[in-house]
Design an enzyme around this catalytic site. Structure first.
Site, PDB file in Angstrom:
ATOM      1  N   ARG A 180       0.810  -1.223   0.000  1.00 18.41           N
ATOM      2  CA  ARG A 180       0.000   0.000   0.000  1.00 18.41           C
ATOM      3  C   ARG A 180       0.846   1.279   0.000  1.00 18.41           C
ATOM      4  NH1 ARG A 180      -3.297  -3.995   2.068  1.00 18.41           N
ATOM      5  NH2 ARG A 180      -1.280  -4.748   2.731  1.00 18.41           N
ATOM      6  N   THR A 181       1.791   1.361   0.937  1.00 18.95           N
ATOM      7  CA  THR A 181       2.528   2.616   1.112  1.00 18.95           C
ATOM      8  C   THR A 181       3.347   2.927  -0.135  1.00 18.95           C
ATOM      9  OG1 THR A 181       2.631   2.108   3.467  1.00 18.95           O
ATOM     10  CG2 THR A 181       4.067   3.868   2.683  1.00 18.95           C
ATOM     11  N   HIS A 202       4.917   6.205  11.665  1.00 20.59           N
ATOM     12  CA  HIS A 202       4.404   6.003  10.303  1.00 20.59           C
ATOM     13  C   HIS A 202       3.401   7.129  10.048  1.00 20.59           C
ATOM     14  CE1 HIS A 202       3.279   4.214   6.631  1.00 20.59           C
ATOM     15  NE2 HIS A 202       2.967   2.989   7.019  1.00 20.59           N
ATOM     16  N   LYS A 238      25.249  -5.172  -1.794  1.00 19.05           N
ATOM     17  CA  LYS A 238      26.705  -5.276  -2.009  1.00 19.05           C
ATOM     18  C   LYS A 238      27.456  -4.607  -0.874  1.00 19.05           C
ATOM     19  CE  LYS A 238      26.112  -4.822  -7.035  1.00 19.05           C
ATOM     20  NZ  LYS A 238      26.415  -3.920  -8.163  1.00 19.05           N
ATOM     21  N   ARG A 289      11.529   3.927   3.899  1.00 17.87           N
ATOM     22  CA  ARG A 289      11.031   2.940   4.875  1.00 17.87           C
ATOM     23  C   ARG A 289      12.219   2.116   5.315  1.00 17.87           C
ATOM     24  NH1 ARG A 289       5.766  -0.895   4.692  1.00 17.87           N
ATOM     25  NH2 ARG A 289       4.903   1.106   5.366  1.00 17.87           N
TER      26      ARG A 289
HETATM   27  C1  NCD Z   1       1.844  -1.118   8.358  1.00 18.69           C
HETATM   28  C2  NCD Z   1       3.330  -0.880   8.493  1.00 18.69           C
HETATM   29  O1  NCD Z   1       4.097  -1.186   7.584  1.00 18.69           O
HETATM   30  O2  NCD Z   1       3.694  -0.385   9.538  1.00 18.69           O
HETATM   31  N1  NCD Z   1       1.393  -1.320   7.043  1.00 18.69           N
HETATM   32  C3  NCD Z   1       1.206  -0.264   6.197  1.00 18.69           C
HETATM   33  O3  NCD Z   1       2.040   0.602   6.025  1.00 18.69           O
HETATM   34  N2  NCD Z   1       0.006  -0.205   5.576  1.00 18.69           N
HETATM   35  C4  NCD Z   1       1.338  -2.130   9.316  1.00 18.69           C
HETATM   36  C5  NCD Z   1       1.829  -3.539   9.206  1.00 18.69           C
HETATM   37  O4  NCD Z   1       2.779  -3.849   8.487  1.00 18.69           O
HETATM   38  O5  NCD Z   1       1.234  -4.390   9.875  1.00 18.69           O
END
Ligand code: NCD
Length: 325
Positions: free
Chosen positions: A74-75, A152, A102, A124
């Site tokens: 999703r993100t 987040h 590497k 991320r």
């Molecule tokens: C979440 C995350 O990555 O923190 N997912 C997301 O970004 N939609 C929650 C999760 O991974 O459970």
């Protein structure tokens, strides 16, 4: 346990300016007014995204680099779509196919991407405070797309958007966040943002998955029993068991966890009759909630959250970059 409360991070939290910030590390980089302006702008993007022509190239010619060191559906997809719909050139890089394989360090990777004149880098990373560590190497905007258990912010913004759209307001609502709160950056950022916007926050978790670090966040009520925690809740936010962050099993078994904490229609009856269920995804059916509930489009807003995710990220990119040189 991750050192998500490093002194560096606390130093960062203390700083808040009135102008829109250059970076977004957590929701407290935004004032309440800025968060609300961003949610209003996201509403415009939701409407635009439902049209055939979704382009609104206010960031034409700018460059967005998505750098993901952890899995994401999703993100990552929504940052990519958000950038493209704003007219940006978008590059996606995963750790598994980059030179991190590497032996290149995070700092050198960021410096390399920065040298390509990235206007924004979305990061991320499994390490809490990763954005704070690398911000000195970034000339454009740095956006936290999840750093370990810590924060987040764009997830919290899209959740706030969804709640506001479905309920009309956030102030005064009781939001019960249930599951693996200990390892959840979603719970931490949501607690801050929804608290800042006037919601009452409850945390429901097994004792082994309940943080002891409640104090840096908005005040929360904690519950170990799901039926107590759900009582009269307006919003129920279910969280995944984040096994990838557990050093040893934190629950007896998935079956036992579901029996004690899984959301069922019976348990849902404790909440308000019109209580809405949110989940950031990915959902593990039969663990956080029943299969039937996961498919119940009347009671859940899981796909609305996904739709909001693109619009909120468009609004964020526009607000961060539009007037920057
Ligand atoms: C979440 C995350 O990555 O923190 N997912 C997301 O970004 N939609 C929650 C999760 O991974 O459970």
């Amino acid at each position: 346990m991750h050192n998500w409360l490093s002194t560096q991070y606390l130093g960062h939290m203390a700083h808040k300016s009135t102008a829109f910030p250059p970076h977004l590390f957590d929701v407290d980089d935004l004032s309440t007014a800025q968060a609300e302006t961003l949610l209003d702008l996201a509403g415009e993007y939701v409407k635009r995204n439902r049209q055939k022509d979704k382009k609104h190239p206010v960031l034409k010619g700018r460059t967005l680099i998505n750098l993901f060191f952890e899995s994401s559906t999703r993100t990552r997809a929504s940052f990519e779509l958000a950038g493209k719909r704003l007219g940006m050139d978008v590059i996606n890089l995963s750790a598994s196919v980059s030179s991190v394989n590497k032996g290149e360090s995070l700092l050198d990777t960021i410096a390399t991407l920065n040298a390509m004149q990235a206007d924004a880098i979305v990061l991320r990373h499994p390490q809490a405070s990763a954005p704070e560590l690398v911000k000195g190497k970034v000339d454009g905007s740095l956006i936290n797309a999840g750093d370990g258990c810590h924060a987040h912010p764009t997830q919290a913004l899209l959740d706030a958007f969804t709640i506001r759209a479905k309920k009309g307001h956030i102030k005064g609502l009781t939001v019960a966040i249930c599951g693996d709160i200990l390892h959840s950056r979603v719970a931490r950022s949501n607690t801050r943002l929804l608290g800042m916007l006037g919601a009452k926050i409850r945390w429901i978790a097994p004792p082994t998955l309940m943080p002891i670090d409640v104090t840096p966040y908005h005040p929360v009520e904690t519950y170990y029993h799901v039926d107590d925690g759900l009582k009269d809740a307006d919003i129920i936010m279910m969280l995944r068991l984040q096994k990838e962050r557990m050093t040893a099993p934190s629950v007896a078994s998935v079956r036992d966890y579901f029996a004690r904490y899984g959301l069922t229609y019976e348990r849902l009856a404790q909440a308000k009759a019109d209580a809405l269920i949110l989940h950031p995804g990915p959902v593990n059916r039969g663990v956080e909630m029943t299969y039937e509930l996961a498919d119940d489009l009347e009671r859940t807003a899981i796909l609305e959250q996904v739709e909001a995710g693109v619009a909120v990220r468009q609004a964020l990119l526009e607000m961060l970059l539009k007037d920057s040189s």
